[in-house]
Scaffold this active site. Structure first.
Site, PDB file in Angstrom:
ATOM      1  N   ASP A 172     105.261  49.164  -8.482  1.00 51.60           N
ATOM      2  CA  ASP A 172     105.190  47.814  -9.045  1.00 51.60           C
ATOM      3  C   ASP A 172     105.605  47.762 -10.514  1.00 51.60           C
ATOM      4  O   ASP A 172     104.887  47.218 -11.362  1.00 51.60           O
ATOM      5  CB  ASP A 172     103.769  47.252  -8.908  1.00 51.60           C
ATOM      6  CG  ASP A 172     103.218  47.366  -7.498  1.00 51.60           C
ATOM      7  OD1 ASP A 172     103.976  47.110  -6.552  1.00 51.60           O
ATOM      8  OD2 ASP A 172     102.033  47.715  -7.345  1.00 51.60           O
ATOM      9  N   GLU A 230     105.588  37.733  -2.852  1.00 51.89           N
ATOM     10  CA  GLU A 230     104.641  38.108  -3.904  1.00 51.89           C
ATOM     11  C   GLU A 230     105.416  38.690  -5.086  1.00 51.89           C
ATOM     12  O   GLU A 230     106.642  38.725  -5.090  1.00 51.89           O
ATOM     13  CB  GLU A 230     103.643  39.135  -3.354  1.00 51.89           C
ATOM     14  CG  GLU A 230     104.302  40.387  -2.810  1.00 51.89           C
ATOM     15  CD  GLU A 230     103.354  41.292  -2.045  1.00 51.89           C
ATOM     16  OE1 GLU A 230     102.200  40.896  -1.789  1.00 51.89           O
ATOM     17  OE2 GLU A 230     103.768  42.411  -1.685  1.00 51.89           O
TER      18      GLU A 230
END
Length: 525
Positions: A26, A194
């Site tokens: 991420d 997302e």
């Protein structure tokens, strides 16, 4: 004729992917002048939210963590793969701003904001944003100076989500204005849209989203609008990057969760995560790693790695090389504090390690908490960063009673790890015991009587074969057996993290026995 130095210097280089190998998922990146700063997720590990610095998007050095004080927030008892999820890093108004979500925190969870004047320095205590629902927050600073918060909210039990946006007053730490839903995913029936990031480009607000879930079906999708609040137009060429069509046996899978950055000369790049499975069956022990890709704009849409449309082993970066000194493969534990590559599990409320009590050694005080619990055992570990690696440690440990144990471990989560520990065995004295924990069940593989004196413990992995050994310092090592390393992967165990190798001590009762590690060595191929 001599060539002027500024003309002779190379203006580009090839990045070898991944640029941050091992568990670094991420990624979020920001640029300040000619410096690039990057943060990745850390989940249940402490210190949390590791930060890296680069001058060329190729060479990255660790500079610290945004969460490095126990009083900042509580990870006590957090489940495996809970904790600190995807953060987003920004620089605006002369400060660094980081937003993140604490998932399943024991005392408080949800979205919070941290700030710092120097990313390598002290970060603030969290400012909690209780009005921010969901996860994967991101900040956006518009050209008029206004600040906005984006996030992801799950809307049903099947993984359908929506991306929302609201204004944020950073000085007061509160959300402002009306909420706007910007996007629900590019594909029909999209799951897990997302990880949003918002940019301005050629009069558009460009929204970059992760989609499909963070496993094989992961992808990068894009939408845009002339207006901040929308409506957002779906890119007809979506997804702009995915590896899901390349098959389960492709050497790089799960590509997604991209963040874009522009260089001072106007070139664009993306940092994003992907995994490198090995050994068959999609087992990626190293976890999700950070990759870099080129980005160009065509018809107002980003195109990732034009000509191939996939992550490449080598990516041309139009920046002059700026390498950092290579880290030493051996930690002699002669510094005042542990280096930034070391991690613990969850928030340490009491000190269980020391670099001062026996200078030149890392001392671990055995704790009753074990690796099989969602607790904070006496464990310090580092990320496994190569499929083929060797890790060794020199240990001086004199257990006085059975159950007092210390040694070397390969760790994925409480139910999946391998322990090579020195224990007291009654009249027989010390033994080395190799234990495999799979699915929450322990199996003792080997026991080996040990002589008195310091020891060297080691593990060498060649693909999914992890071979463990132990012997007297300066003497021959005995092989204790090989373990199938696939138990240390998310494919087998679930979760979002990656394999660690580290040092550990435990005792079910109070003891004066301490585990003193003289050095630790980790080497790749």
């Amino acid at each position: 004729m001599a060539v002027p130095e500024d003309l002779a210097a190379p203006r580009h280089q090839d990045a070898r992917n991944p640029v941050l190998p091992g568990f670094h998922p991420d990624p979020s990146v920001c640029r300040v002048g000619e410096d690039y700063y990057l943060v990745t997720s850390s989940f249940e590990y402490f210190p949390g939210l590791p930060l890296h610095h680069s001058r060329d998007l190729v060479h990255w050095r660790p500079i610290g963590h945004a969460v490095d004080r126990p009083e900042q927030l509580a990870l006590d008892g957090v489940r495996a793969s809970g904790g600190l999820y995807a953060a987003s890093l920004h620089h605006a108004r002369g400060r660094f701003h980081l937003v993140c979500t604490l998932v399943d925190g024991p005392r408080q969870d949800g979205t919070f904001l941290l700030t710092a004047d120097d990313p390598a320095g002290r970060w603030s205590d969290p400012v909690w944003l209780p009005e921010a629902p969901g996860f994967d927050p991101s900040l956006f600073f518009d050209e008029d100076g206004s600040a906005h918060l984006l996030g992801t909210r799950q809307t049903d039990a099947d993984g359908r989500t929506e991306i929302w946006l609201r204004g944020i007053d950073l000085d007061r730490g509160v959300l402002t204005g009306e909420e706007h839903v910007l996007f629900r995913g590019a594909l029909v029936g999209a799951r897990w849209a997302e990880g949003p990031h918002l940019y301005r480009h050629e009069g558009h607000y460009v929204l970059v989203v992760a989609e499909g879930g963070t496993e094989h079906d992961h992808a990068v999708t894009v939408a845009r609008s002339r207006h901040l609040a929308g409506p957002y137009e779906n890119n007809p060429r979506n997804p702009v990057l995915t590896h899901r069509h390349l098959g389960l046996d492709h050497p790089v899978t799960g590509a997604g969760h991209a963040d874009l950055v522009r260089t001072p000369t106007g070139d664009w790049y993306a940092v994003l995560l992907a995994s490198r499975p090995y050994g068959g069956g999609g087992h990626a022990n190293l976890g999700r790693e950070t990759f870099v890709a080129r980005v160009v704009w065509e018809d107002g849409w980003p195109v990732v790695n034009p000509g191939s449309g996939r992550l490449e082993e080598r990516t041309r970066i139009a920046l002059p090389p700026h390498p950092w000194p290579e880290p030493d493969s051996v930690d002699h534990f002669d510094a005042a504090v542990l280096g930034p590559r070391w991690s613990m599990l969850r928030t340490p409320r009491t000190a269980f390690h020391s670099l001062r009590e026996r200078p030149g050694h890392l001392r671990l005080r055995p704790r009753p908490q074990t690796l099989a619990e969602c607790a904070t055992p006496a464990f310090v570990g580092r990320r496994q960063q190569h499929a083929d690696f060797t890790a060794e440690a020199a240990l001086d440990f004199r257990p006085a009673a059975p159950g007092e144990q210390a040694g070397l471990v390969a760790y994925y989560d409480p139910d999946h790890h391998v322990r090579l520990l020195v224990d007291h065995d009654g009249a027989a004295g010390r033994v080395a015991r190799l234990t495999v924990r799979d699915g929450g069940r322990d199996t003792v593989r080997t026991e080996l009587p040990l002589p008195a004196g310091p020891l060297v413990l080691g593990v060498s992995a060649r693909g999914q074969r992890y071979a463990f050994r132990c012997g007297p310092a300066g003497g021959p090592a005995a092989e204790l057996g090989a373990v199938d390393g696939r138990i240390l992967s998310s494919r087998h165990a679930g979760g979002f993290t990656g394999s660690h190798v580290g040092l550990y001590a435990t005792s079910p009762h109070p003891t004066d026995a301490c585990a003193d590690f003289d050095w630790f060595r980790y080497t790749g191929p």
